[in-house]
Enzyme design. Sequence first.
Site, PDB file in Angstrom:
ATOM      1  N   THR A 149       0.837  -1.201   0.000  1.00  9.23           N
ATOM      2  CA  THR A 149       0.000   0.000   0.000  1.00  9.23           C
ATOM      3  C   THR A 149       0.868   1.246   0.000  1.00  9.23           C
ATOM      4  O   THR A 149       2.102   1.159  -0.149  1.00  9.23           O
ATOM      5  CB  THR A 149      -1.041  -0.065   1.154  1.00  9.23           C
ATOM      6  N   GLY A 176     -12.351  12.165 -10.650  1.00 10.03           N
ATOM      7  CA  GLY A 176     -10.987  11.944 -10.162  1.00 10.03           C
ATOM      8  C   GLY A 176     -10.119  11.348 -11.263  1.00 10.03           C
ATOM      9  O   GLY A 176     -10.624  10.724 -12.217  1.00 10.03           O
ATOM     10  N   GLY A 187      -4.531   7.691  -8.641  1.00  6.39           N
ATOM     11  CA  GLY A 187      -4.139   6.285  -8.751  1.00  6.39           C
ATOM     12  C   GLY A 187      -5.329   5.345  -8.890  1.00  6.39           C
ATOM     13  O   GLY A 187      -5.332   4.458  -9.755  1.00  6.39           O
ATOM     14  N   LYS A 234       3.355   1.433  -3.959  1.00 10.84           N
ATOM     15  CA  LYS A 234       2.725   0.683  -5.057  1.00 10.84           C
ATOM     16  C   LYS A 234       3.477   0.778  -6.400  1.00 10.84           C
ATOM     17  O   LYS A 234       3.465  -0.168  -7.176  1.00 10.84           O
ATOM     18  CB  LYS A 234       1.279   1.148  -5.250  1.00 10.84           C
ATOM     19  N   GLY A 255     -17.528   1.853  -0.901  1.00  7.06           N
ATOM     20  CA  GLY A 255     -16.120   1.513  -1.118  1.00  7.06           C
ATOM     21  C   GLY A 255     -15.656   0.274  -0.362  1.00  7.06           C
ATOM     22  O   GLY A 255     -14.646  -0.324  -0.721  1.00  7.06           O
ATOM     23  N   ASP A 304      -6.824  -4.099  -7.094  1.00  5.28           N
ATOM     24  CA  ASP A 304      -7.737  -2.986  -6.758  1.00  5.28           C
ATOM     25  C   ASP A 304      -8.821  -2.830  -7.819  1.00  5.28           C
ATOM     26  O   ASP A 304     -10.019  -2.800  -7.503  1.00  5.28           O
ATOM     27  CB  ASP A 304      -6.965  -1.663  -6.664  1.00  5.28           C
ATOM     28  N   ASN A 345     -11.988  15.852 -13.436  1.00  9.04           N
ATOM     29  CA  ASN A 345     -11.013  15.982 -12.341  1.00  9.04           C
ATOM     30  C   ASN A 345     -10.762  17.449 -12.034  1.00  9.04           C
ATOM     31  O   ASN A 345     -10.877  18.312 -12.908  1.00  9.04           O
ATOM     32  CB  ASN A 345      -9.687  15.297 -12.741  1.00  9.04           C
ATOM     33  N   THR A 399      -7.969  18.847 -11.423  1.00  6.18           N
ATOM     34  CA  THR A 399      -6.840  19.273 -12.264  1.00  6.18           C
ATOM     35  C   THR A 399      -7.059  18.693 -13.662  1.00  6.18           C
ATOM     36  O   THR A 399      -6.921  17.474 -13.863  1.00  6.18           O
ATOM     37  CB  THR A 399      -5.508  18.750 -11.670  1.00  6.18           C
TER      38      THR A 399
HETATM   39  P1  NAP Z   1      -4.779  10.021  -5.319  1.00  4.36           P
HETATM   40  O1  NAP Z   1      -3.984   9.292  -6.322  1.00  4.36           O
HETATM   41  O2  NAP Z   1      -4.115  10.938  -4.358  1.00  4.36           O
HETATM   42  O3  NAP Z   1      -5.929  10.846  -6.109  1.00  4.36           O
HETATM   43  C1  NAP Z   1      -6.801  11.712  -5.421  1.00  4.36           C
HETATM   44  C2  NAP Z   1      -7.876  12.234  -6.384  1.00  4.36           C
HETATM   45  O4  NAP Z   1      -8.807  13.018  -5.619  1.00  4.36           O
HETATM   46  C3  NAP Z   1      -7.325  13.151  -7.467  1.00  4.36           C
HETATM   47  O5  NAP Z   1      -8.100  13.015  -8.628  1.00  4.36           O
HETATM   48  C4  NAP Z   1      -7.527  14.540  -6.837  1.00  4.36           C
HETATM   49  O6  NAP Z   1      -7.635  15.581  -7.799  1.00  4.36           O
HETATM   50  C5  NAP Z   1      -8.863  14.342  -6.166  1.00  4.36           C
HETATM   51  N1  NAP Z   1      -9.110  15.297  -5.079  1.00  4.36           N
HETATM   52  C6  NAP Z   1      -8.478  15.337  -3.877  1.00  4.36           C
HETATM   53  N2  NAP Z   1      -8.981  16.347  -3.133  1.00  4.36           N
HETATM   54  C7  NAP Z   1      -9.934  16.946  -3.886  1.00  4.36           C
HETATM   55  C8  NAP Z   1     -10.818  18.038  -3.678  1.00  4.36           C
HETATM   56  N3  NAP Z   1     -10.823  18.729  -2.523  1.00  4.36           N
HETATM   57  N4  NAP Z   1     -11.672  18.383  -4.660  1.00  4.36           N
HETATM   58  C9  NAP Z   1     -11.702  17.687  -5.825  1.00  4.36           C
HETATM   59  N5  NAP Z   1     -10.896  16.634  -6.097  1.00  4.36           N
HETATM   60  C10 NAP Z   1     -10.017  16.274  -5.132  1.00  4.36           C
HETATM   61  O7  NAP Z   1      -5.600   9.004  -4.391  1.00  4.36           O
HETATM   62  P2  NAP Z   1      -6.181   7.542  -4.779  1.00  4.36           P
HETATM   63  O8  NAP Z   1      -5.200   6.517  -4.391  1.00  4.36           O
HETATM   64  O9  NAP Z   1      -6.677   7.594  -6.187  1.00  4.36           O
HETATM   65  O10 NAP Z   1      -7.407   7.424  -3.736  1.00  4.36           O
HETATM   66  C11 NAP Z   1      -8.550   8.254  -3.841  1.00  4.36           C
HETATM   67  C12 NAP Z   1      -9.615   7.815  -2.836  1.00  4.36           C
HETATM   68  O11 NAP Z   1     -10.015   6.484  -3.113  1.00  4.36           O
HETATM   69  C13 NAP Z   1      -9.160   7.807  -1.370  1.00  4.36           C
HETATM   70  O12 NAP Z   1     -10.232   8.275  -0.576  1.00  4.36           O
HETATM   71  C14 NAP Z   1      -8.905   6.338  -1.077  1.00  4.36           C
HETATM   72  O13 NAP Z   1      -9.128   6.004   0.286  1.00  4.36           O
HETATM   73  C15 NAP Z   1      -9.974   5.676  -1.946  1.00  4.36           C
HETATM   74  N6  NAP Z   1      -9.607   4.300  -2.346  1.00  4.36           N
HETATM   75  C16 NAP Z   1     -10.470   3.304  -2.028  1.00  4.36           C
HETATM   76  C17 NAP Z   1     -10.189   1.996  -2.408  1.00  4.36           C
HETATM   77  C18 NAP Z   1     -11.138   0.890  -2.052  1.00  4.36           C
HETATM   78  O14 NAP Z   1     -10.744  -0.281  -2.111  1.00  4.36           O
HETATM   79  N7  NAP Z   1     -12.366   1.183  -1.726  1.00  4.36           N
HETATM   80  C19 NAP Z   1      -9.001   1.717  -3.122  1.00  4.36           C
HETATM   81  C20 NAP Z   1      -8.140   2.772  -3.453  1.00  4.36           C
HETATM   82  C21 NAP Z   1      -8.462   4.071  -3.053  1.00  4.36           C
HETATM   83  P3  NAP Z   1      -6.313  16.344  -8.340  1.00  4.36           P
HETATM   84  O15 NAP Z   1      -5.758  15.486  -9.454  1.00  4.36           O
HETATM   85  O16 NAP Z   1      -6.831  17.648  -8.816  1.00  4.36           O
HETATM   86  O17 NAP Z   1      -5.374  16.471  -7.170  1.00  4.36           O
END
Ligand code: NAP
Length: 287
Positions: A68, A132, A135, A72, A250, A108, A155, A157
Amino acid sequence: MSSITGKTKICGIIGDPIEHTMSPAMHNAAFEALGLDYIYLPFRVRREELKGAINGIRALNIAGLNVTIPHKSDVIPLLDKLDPLAEGMGAVNTIVSEDGKLIGYNTDAPGFLQALRAKGIEPEGKKVVILGAGGAAKGISFILAEAGASLVILNRTLSRAVALAAQIAKSYGRSAKAMILNEENLKQALPGADVLVNTTSVGMVPDMNETPVPAGLLQPDLTVFDIVYNPRETRLLREAKAASARTIDGLDMLVWQGARAFEKWTGREAPFEVMKQAAVKELADER
Ligand code: NAP
């Protein structure tokens, strides 16, 4: 847990931080339910220790690991082989040790697809709006494109959404639309959509009163999948239910990704409900 012997096989998870992981609870409950002589342990591994930790899998004959944040991607060059999905995503969350060779997988995105299918939704021909481009969005959009869905990615950005859409076009020959995540674009993207997936961290603890979509844009024909699992019912899911939309949380994705890893390590079908109850309890105990 049954008693540990010289024959017990060891699995675990590496990450930093690792204190809040639900994986040990899920996997140990599953091993116990099937009477398997395995144990699953958390290992806090700092970035600078990653190489040593991966060598440790070989040295200590560990059967398999989950990987994690923040390892990764960095783990990839340290492995012997990657499965095609993990290679395409540039991210590994599961390592299997097979005859001394370390194989990297990503469970995932398959976990996401399984959670969707478990609710009777087959992506082929569906219009899916993804919020979004981080990752998690990458794996989810790859697997949906592969399964024949048409995608709109919004997204905060824009450049990241554009880059992801370009990768989908290159890898799967499907055009995906990229837009900035704002109310005006949501109004354009949502009509006619079958599934809305939130992959942003908006709505996650501690910002539980936030939502990426105004409630007025949610309607009964939509399935809303929020991959945030803490809290389990996000504001987005609460408002989707109030709008009579179908919802998926989730936790289902998290448990399915664990189930897939379990199957790779043990060769046995994972006891999904046992794993889910263990995760639900762990989440409640965290509160
Ligand atoms: P990440 O790579 O950091 O990506 C975060 C995403 O959220 C980006 O698109 C970012 O936009 C956006 N974001 C963050 N803050 C924001 C805001 N205030 N307003 C609008 N957009 C915002 O993270 P990740 O690994 O993809 O994980 C994202 C979420 O998924 C987390 O909550 C994580 O816990 C969850 N998740 C769940 C599982 C599951 O098994 N259920 C698995 C993986 C992840 P920008 O590009 O503009 O920064």
